[in-house]
Design a protein around this motif. Structure first.
Motif, mmCIF file in Angstrom:
data_model
loop_
_atom_site.group_PDB
_atom_site.id
_atom_site.type_symbol
_atom_site.label_atom_id
_atom_site.label_comp_id
_atom_site.label_asym_id
_atom_site.label_seq_id
_atom_site.Cartn_x
_atom_site.Cartn_y
_atom_site.Cartn_z
ATOM 1 N N GLU A 254 37.918 24.182 35.975
ATOM 2 C CA GLU A 254 37.838 23.380 34.758
ATOM 3 C C GLU A 254 38.776 23.893 33.675
ATOM 4 N N PHE A 255 39.265 25.139 33.827
ATOM 5 C CA PHE A 255 40.040 25.767 32.758
ATOM 6 C C PHE A 255 41.485 26.051 33.146
ATOM 7 N N LEU A 256 41.790 26.121 34.448
ATOM 8 C CA LEU A 256 43.129 26.464 34.897
ATOM 9 C C LEU A 256 43.611 25.439 35.923
ATOM 10 N N PRO A 257 44.941 25.222 35.997
ATOM 11 C CA PRO A 257 45.481 24.251 36.957
ATOM 12 C C PRO A 257 45.548 24.825 38.367
ATOM 13 N N ILE A 258 44.388 25.064 38.981
ATOM 14 C CA ILE A 258 44.333 25.690 40.311
ATOM 15 C C ILE A 258 43.492 24.830 41.252
ATOM 16 N N ARG A 259 43.607 23.533 41.129
ATOM 17 C CA ARG A 259 42.792 22.612 41.931
ATOM 18 C C ARG A 259 42.974 22.894 43.424
ATOM 19 N N GLY A 260 41.872 23.065 44.130
ATOM 20 C CA GLY A 260 41.907 23.283 45.567
ATOM 21 C C GLY A 260 42.112 24.717 45.986
ATOM 22 N N THR A 261 42.460 25.600 45.052
ATOM 23 C CA THR A 261 42.711 27.000 45.387
ATOM 24 C C THR A 261 41.402 27.763 45.536
ATOM 25 N N GLU A 262 41.342 28.638 46.530
ATOM 26 C CA GLU A 262 40.169 29.470 46.763
ATOM 27 C C GLU A 262 40.569 30.940 46.661
ATOM 28 N N GLY A 263 39.564 31.785 46.430
ATOM 29 C CA GLY A 263 39.823 33.222 46.353
ATOM 30 C C GLY A 263 38.926 33.891 45.335
ATOM 31 N N GLN A 264 39.103 35.195 45.157
ATOM 32 C CA GLN A 264 38.314 36.003 44.244
ATOM 33 C C GLN A 264 39.225 36.614 43.183
ATOM 34 N N ILE A 265 38.766 36.630 41.916
ATOM 35 C CA ILE A 265 39.505 37.225 40.807
ATOM 36 C C ILE A 265 38.681 38.373 40.234
ATOM 37 N N ASN A 266 39.308 39.532 40.100
ATOM 38 C CA ASN A 266 38.664 40.689 39.480
ATOM 39 C C ASN A 266 39.473 41.119 38.257
ATOM 40 N N LEU A 267 38.793 41.277 37.105
ATOM 41 C CA LEU A 267 39.443 41.643 35.848
ATOM 42 C C LEU A 267 39.182 43.107 35.515
ATOM 43 N N ASP A 268 40.215 43.788 35.055
ATOM 44 C CA ASP A 268 40.096 45.153 34.548
ATOM 45 C C ASP A 268 41.048 45.264 33.361
ATOM 46 N N LEU A 269 40.593 44.762 32.197
ATOM 47 C CA LEU A 269 41.450 44.636 31.024
ATOM 48 C C LEU A 269 41.008 45.610 29.941
ATOM 49 N N ASP A 270 41.953 46.381 29.438
ATOM 50 C CA ASP A 270 41.651 47.321 28.355
ATOM 51 C C ASP A 270 41.428 46.593 27.035
ATOM 52 N N GLU A 271 42.191 45.513 26.851
ATOM 53 C CA GLU A 271 42.107 44.816 25.564
ATOM 54 C C GLU A 271 42.648 43.398 25.700
ATOM 55 N N VAL A 272 41.962 42.438 25.067
ATOM 56 C CA VAL A 272 42.431 41.053 24.975
ATOM 57 C C VAL A 272 42.100 40.555 23.581
ATOM 58 N N SER A 273 43.071 39.936 22.911
ATOM 59 C CA SER A 273 42.826 39.369 21.585
ATOM 60 C C SER A 273 43.100 37.876 21.608
#
Length: 253
Positions: free
Chosen positions: A119-138
Motif C-alpha cells: 500500500e505504501f511502495l511500488p512493489i506490486r507482486g513482489t515477495e520477500g522479507q525486509i529487516n531494518l537496522d537503522l541508527d537514525e531516521v528523520s
C-alpha cells in the motif's frame, strides 16, 4: 519570607499535582489529544507508560502497541519515548521524538514482509522479507529527510516480465542496502547482493521531490533460471568482458 506552613502547602500541592499527572489515564489522554488519523482500541495504563491492543494510522494497521514517554522532554516541547508494536507479518521498535511537523526515530529495529508494504511502495507482486537496522531516521511532514543504517532483503521474488500461466515468481535472492544522507537533503546509499541467482552492486538516491535513481551492474550466476536471464538481457546494457551488465532506473514515487 514565605511562612513554613505556606511552604508545606506549596510542596504538598506540587506533590499531588505530580502524582496526578503521573497517574493520568492514557485512555483519557488519547481521547483529548490524539490526531484524527490515529485510532486506538484497548488503551490501558497511564499517559507515561501504556499499551493499546489494536490501532491504525491512516492506512497502516498495527497491534500490541506499547509506549513509555520521557516527562523531561515535555519541557523542551517534545513528545519523546520508547515505542514498539507488531503488525501483519512484522514488528517495529524505536525511540521516537515528535516536535512541530518533524519526527526523529533512533535505534529503529524491525522486520516485515514486502506484501505488507504494497500500500505504501511500488512493489506490486513482489515477495520477500525486509529487516531494518537503522541508527537514525528523520522526517519532515511525514517524508524522510535523513537516514543512517542498513536494510536487509531476504528471499526476494518478483513477477516475470512476461506473465506465465502458473504464476511462478522469479527468485532474486538476498540483498544488502545502506542508507546515508545527501548534501542536498534526501536519502542515498549503496546495495549489493548477499548470494542468490544474480551478482549485483550499485547505488541509489531519493531526493526531496520524491524522485529516485537506481544504477549499478549485475550479472547472472549459473543458478539463474531462463526467465531471470531473459529479464536481465532486456533491462540492461550489453555485457562487458567480465559479463557485467550496467542498468539504471529513474522515476518518481
Amino acid at each position: 519570607m514565605m511562612p513554613k506552613q505556606t511552604w508545606l502547602i506549596f510542596f504538598g500541592l506540587s506533590a499531588y499535582l505530580a502524582f496526578a499527572i503521573n497517574q493520568f489515564p492514557a485512555s483519557t489522554a488519547y481521547r483529548w489529544f490524539a490526531p484524527s488519523e490515529l485510532s486506538l482500541t484497548g488503551v490501558e495504563g497511564t499517559i507515561w507508560s501504556a499499551s493499546a491492543r489494536l490501532g491504525s494510522y491512516e492506512q497502516f494497521y498495527f497491534e500490541n502497541l506499547n509506549w513509555k514517554l520521557d516527562p523531561v522532554q515535555l519541557l523542551l516541547f517534545r513528545i519523546t519515548g520508547e515505542i514498539e508494536a507488531s503488525f501483519l507479518g512484522g514488528f517495529i521498535s524505536t525511540r521516537a521524538s515528535f516536535f512541530d511537523n518533524q519526527a526523529l526515530l533512533t535505534s529503529l529495529r524491525g522486520g516485515t514482509t514486502m506484501s505488507a508494504l504494497r500500500e505504501f511502495l511500488p512493489i506490486r507482486g513482489t515477495e520477500g522479507q525486509i529487516n531494518l537496522d537503522l541508527d537514525e531516521v528523520s522526517f519532515i511532514d511525514a517524508w524522510p529527510t535523513h537516514a543512517q543504517g542498513t536494510i536487509t532483503l531476504r528471499s526476494v521474488a518478483v513477477p516475470p516480465l512476461v506473465p506465465n500461466s502458473n504464476g511462478t515468481l522469479i527468485q532474486l535472492g538476498n540483498h544488502f542496502i545502506t542508507l546515508d544522507e545527501t548534501p542536498e537533503g534526501g536519502l542515498s546509499g549503496s546495495f549489493s547482493d548477499q548470494g542468490g541467482p544474480i551478482e549485483s552492486s550499485g547505488s541509489w538516491m531519493l531526493n526531496m521531490n520524491k524522485d529516485f535513481l537506481i544504477e549499478g551492474v549485475l550479472k547472472a550466476r549459473p543458478s539463474a533460471d531462463a526467465a531471470l536471464i531473459q529479464g536481465i538481457n532486456f533491462m540492461t546494457s550489453e555485457p562487458d568482458e567480465a559479463g557485467n551488465r550496467e542498468f539504471s532506473f529513474a522515476g518518481s514515487l
